[in-house]
Design a protein around this motif. Structure first.
Motif, PDB file in Angstrom:
ATOM      1  N   ASP A   1       0.735   4.140  -2.732  1.00  0.00           N
ATOM      2  CA  ASP A   1       0.523   5.530  -2.323  1.00  0.00           C
ATOM      3  C   ASP A   1       1.659   6.429  -2.809  1.00  0.00           C
ATOM      4  O   ASP A   1       1.422   7.554  -3.265  1.00  0.00           O
ATOM      5  CB  ASP A   1       0.395   5.633  -0.802  1.00  0.00           C
TER       6      ASP A   1
ATOM      7  N   ARG B   1      -6.307  -0.108  -2.589  1.00  0.00           N
ATOM      8  CA  ARG B   1      -5.963  -0.289  -1.165  1.00  0.00           C
ATOM      9  C   ARG B   1      -6.898  -1.295  -0.514  1.00  0.00           C
ATOM     10  O   ARG B   1      -6.455  -2.193   0.211  1.00  0.00           O
ATOM     11  CB  ARG B   1      -6.059   1.039  -0.424  1.00  0.00           C
TER      12      ARG B   1
ATOM     13  N   ILE C   1       0.844  -1.201   0.000  1.00  0.00           N
ATOM     14  CA  ILE C   1       0.000   0.000   0.000  1.00  0.00           C
ATOM     15  C   ILE C   1       0.876   1.246   0.000  1.00  0.00           C
ATOM     16  O   ILE C   1       0.594   2.219  -0.708  1.00  0.00           O
ATOM     17  CB  ILE C   1      -0.975  -0.024   1.187  1.00  0.00           C
TER      18      ILE C   1
END
Length: 90
Positions: A19, A67, A15
């Motif tokens: 990001d 996510r 994640i």
């Protein structure tokens, strides 16, 4: 029956990588857009803020599904799905 000898994929790391990639693209496109708008005339501080917030919201909304999918994959120990998602964001 073959056994997977690779360590399990860290979903938090996955994640974070997604990001990071999203943030990089957001910054690049924001700079490009602000530069183009600045060429057309002066932007007020409020207008600049609106464009910045829009870019952040777009990235946040676009990355919400990957996510959530990664978290779901982690709950079901689906390392293959996590690896596939990661490959999409490299």
């Amino acid at each position: 029956m073959s056994r997977n000898t690779e360590p399990p994929v860290d979903v938090d790391e996955a994640i974070a990588r997604i990001d990071s990639r999203g943030a990089k693209i957001q910054r690049e496109q924001l700079e490009r857009t602000l530069s183009q708008l600045q060429t057309d005339g002066e932007l007020t501080a409020d207008q600049r803020l609106v464009v910045e917030e829009l870019s952040e919201r777009l990235v946040e909304r676009l990355l919400a599904v990957p996510r959530a999918s990664l978290r779901d994959a982690a709950r079901s120990s689906d390392d293959e799905r996590i690896e596939t998602a990661l490959s999409l964001f490299e």
